[in-house]
Design a protein around this motif. Structure first.
Motif, PDB file in Angstrom:
ATOM      1  N   ILE A 164       0.869  -1.188   0.000  1.00 26.74           N
ATOM      2  CA  ILE A 164       0.000   0.000   0.000  1.00 26.74           C
ATOM      3  C   ILE A 164       0.897   1.227   0.000  1.00 26.74           C
ATOM      4  CG2 ILE A 164      -1.721   1.302   1.306  1.00 26.74           C
ATOM      5  CD1 ILE A 164      -2.457  -1.455   2.550  1.00 26.74           C
ATOM      6  N   ILE A 165       0.683   2.074  -0.972  1.00 26.49           N
ATOM      7  CA  ILE A 165       1.491   3.298  -1.072  1.00 26.49           C
ATOM      8  C   ILE A 165       0.550   4.496  -1.084  1.00 26.49           C
ATOM      9  CG2 ILE A 165       3.173   4.588  -2.446  1.00 26.49           C
ATOM     10  CD1 ILE A 165       4.133   2.065  -3.690  1.00 26.49           C
ATOM     11  N   THR A 213       3.646  11.294 -10.874  1.00 28.93           N
ATOM     12  CA  THR A 213       2.266  11.065 -11.304  1.00 28.93           C
ATOM     13  C   THR A 213       1.861   9.632 -10.942  1.00 28.93           C
ATOM     14  OG1 THR A 213       2.891  10.232 -13.484  1.00 28.93           O
ATOM     15  CG2 THR A 213       2.554  12.620 -13.291  1.00 28.93           C
ATOM     16  N   PHE A 214       0.547   9.397 -10.895  1.00 32.26           N
ATOM     17  CA  PHE A 214       0.088   8.033 -10.618  1.00 32.26           C
ATOM     18  C   PHE A 214       0.576   7.097 -11.723  1.00 32.26           C
ATOM     19  CE2 PHE A 214      -3.132   4.625 -11.065  1.00 32.26           C
ATOM     20  CZ  PHE A 214      -2.739   3.912  -9.937  1.00 32.26           C
ATOM     21  N   PHE A 233      -8.001   5.331  -3.399  1.00 36.16           N
ATOM     22  CA  PHE A 233      -8.447   6.573  -2.747  1.00 36.16           C
ATOM     23  C   PHE A 233      -7.721   7.768  -3.369  1.00 36.16           C
ATOM     24  CE2 PHE A 233      -8.016   9.955   0.427  1.00 36.16           C
ATOM     25  CZ  PHE A 233      -9.314  10.087   0.883  1.00 36.16           C
ATOM     26  N   GLN A 234      -8.449   8.828  -3.616  1.00 37.90           N
ATOM     27  CA  GLN A 234      -7.799  10.093  -3.998  1.00 37.90           C
ATOM     28  C   GLN A 234      -8.635  11.260  -3.508  1.00 37.90           C
ATOM     29  OE1 GLN A 234      -6.518  10.524  -8.081  1.00 37.90           O
ATOM     30  NE2 GLN A 234      -6.061  12.691  -7.808  1.00 37.90           N
ATOM     31  N   PHE A 241      -2.733   3.915  -3.179  1.00 39.51           N
ATOM     32  CA  PHE A 241      -2.948   2.840  -4.157  1.00 39.51           C
ATOM     33  C   PHE A 241      -2.418   1.521  -3.604  1.00 39.51           C
ATOM     34  CE2 PHE A 241       1.312   4.154  -5.672  1.00 39.51           C
ATOM     35  CZ  PHE A 241       1.241   5.525  -5.533  1.00 39.51           C
ATOM     36  N   ILE A 242      -2.865   0.465  -4.250  1.00 43.32           N
ATOM     37  CA  ILE A 242      -2.509  -0.865  -3.750  1.00 43.32           C
ATOM     38  C   ILE A 242      -1.944  -1.680  -4.908  1.00 43.32           C
ATOM     39  CG2 ILE A 242      -4.951  -1.585  -3.889  1.00 43.32           C
ATOM     40  CD1 ILE A 242      -4.235  -3.411  -1.440  1.00 43.32           C
ATOM     41  N   ALA A 243      -0.755  -2.251  -4.678  1.00 41.17           N
ATOM     42  CA  ALA A 243      -0.111  -3.088  -5.693  1.00 41.17           C
ATOM     43  C   ALA A 243      -0.139  -4.525  -5.178  1.00 41.17           C
ATOM     44  CB  ALA A 243       1.320  -2.625  -5.926  1.00 41.17           C
ATOM     45  N   LEU A 244      -0.539  -5.437  -6.035  1.00 36.00           N
ATOM     46  CA  LEU A 244      -0.660  -6.844  -5.633  1.00 36.00           C
ATOM     47  C   LEU A 244       0.467  -7.659  -6.251  1.00 36.00           C
ATOM     48  CD1 LEU A 244      -4.515  -7.355  -6.200  1.00 36.00           C
ATOM     49  CD2 LEU A 244      -3.319  -6.760  -4.065  1.00 36.00           C
TER      50      LEU A 244
END
Ligand code: GEK
Length: 245
Positions: A164-165, A213-214, A233-234, A241-244
């Motif tokens: 989660i970042i 940037t995203f 979320f923003q 953001f969530i990276a799997l």
């Protein structure tokens, strides 16, 4: 020492504005500072707890990198139900960790073991991780060092692990950049910061907090090997953001 104080660090005209550092002055007012500066901060902390409840795996480690006073650690510790998990919370600010330690001592014993480490997150070993949190921390690393840290996290994550970042974002479109920045300043004004406080803090953070940037985050994470990375979320120019894996 531990009562949360109001952030007035930039409320008087400063002749010279030094680069922002996480020293004792900042640690003392940190809960107030982050709450009034980062739109959605408390919502993100609550959600990190929920995400940890979902992603923490039995017998694994949950990392809070750049933990400050441990808000994300506390949220995770209250929501993890998987057996035999521990949390490793890391920060390179002694001032932050000293206060975090006191907060732990003042509370009921947390349900999970919390291991506090004073270290640069670039130097620690990450292994057997089911969830790793970088809540507004990556933005303080030099741009050139970010991929290496994220690769280390990727390799330390278990299959089905999550990263989660949360970050302040930049925008490619100059009109979006101006609008989102203005809206963030409007948010800070609505929280009681003056124009001078906003402007002096902005100067202190120049070249210290470097937003991307995203699309840059997403591209880097997927090129490292994460199977996907999505915003959950923003709020203006602040996102999580969530990276799997
Ligand atoms: C929260 N996550 O409340 N190594 C270790 N710690 C670092 C490094 C580094 N290289 N760089 C910065 N930090 C928290 C909020 S604050 C965000 C995180 C903000 C630490 C730094 O000392 C500070 O405590 C934290 O990262 C960033 O959920 O102030 O905008």
């Amino acid at each position: 020492m531990i009562n949360p104080a109001k952030d007035s660090l930039y409320s008087q005209p400063l002749g010279r504005i030094d680069s922002f550092i996480f020293d004792d002055q900042v640690a003392r007012v940190f809960p107030d500072m982050i709450e009034r500066s980062v739109p959605g901060y408390q919502t993100i902390i609550t959600a990190i707890g929920l995400l940890a409840g979902r992603f923490a795996q039995e017998n694994s480690v949950c990392y809070d990198l750049g933990c400050s006073l441990g808000a994300a650690t506390f949220a995770m510790s209250q929501n993890i139900i998987a057996k035999n998990c521990r949390i490793v919370a890391v920060d390179n600010s002694n001032a932050m960790l000293a206060r975090f330690k006191l907060l732990i001592e003042l509370q009921e014993p947390p349900p999970l073991s919390i291991d506090l480490k004073c270290a640069n997150i670039q130097d620690i070993v990450i292994e057997n991780a089911s969830i790793v949190v970088l809540n507004f921390t990556l933005q303080f690393l030099p741009l050139a060092d970010r991929a290496q840290l994220l690769e280390k996290i990727y390799h330390g994550l278990l299959p089905n692990g999550a990263l989660i970042i949360s970050e302040k974002l930049a925008f490619d479109d100059p009109r979006q950049q101006v609008m989102q920045t203005d809206l963030h300043h409007a948010f800070k004004k609505s929280q009681g910061y003056s124009e001078m406080e906003i402007s002096q803090k902005r100067t202190a953070l120049e070249n210290v907090l470097i937003p991307e940037t995203f699309a840059q985050h997403q591209q880097r994470l997927t090129s490292i090997g994460f199977s996907s990375c999505e915003l959950w979320f923003q709020y203006f120019n602040f996102a999580s953001f969530i990276a799997l894996k």
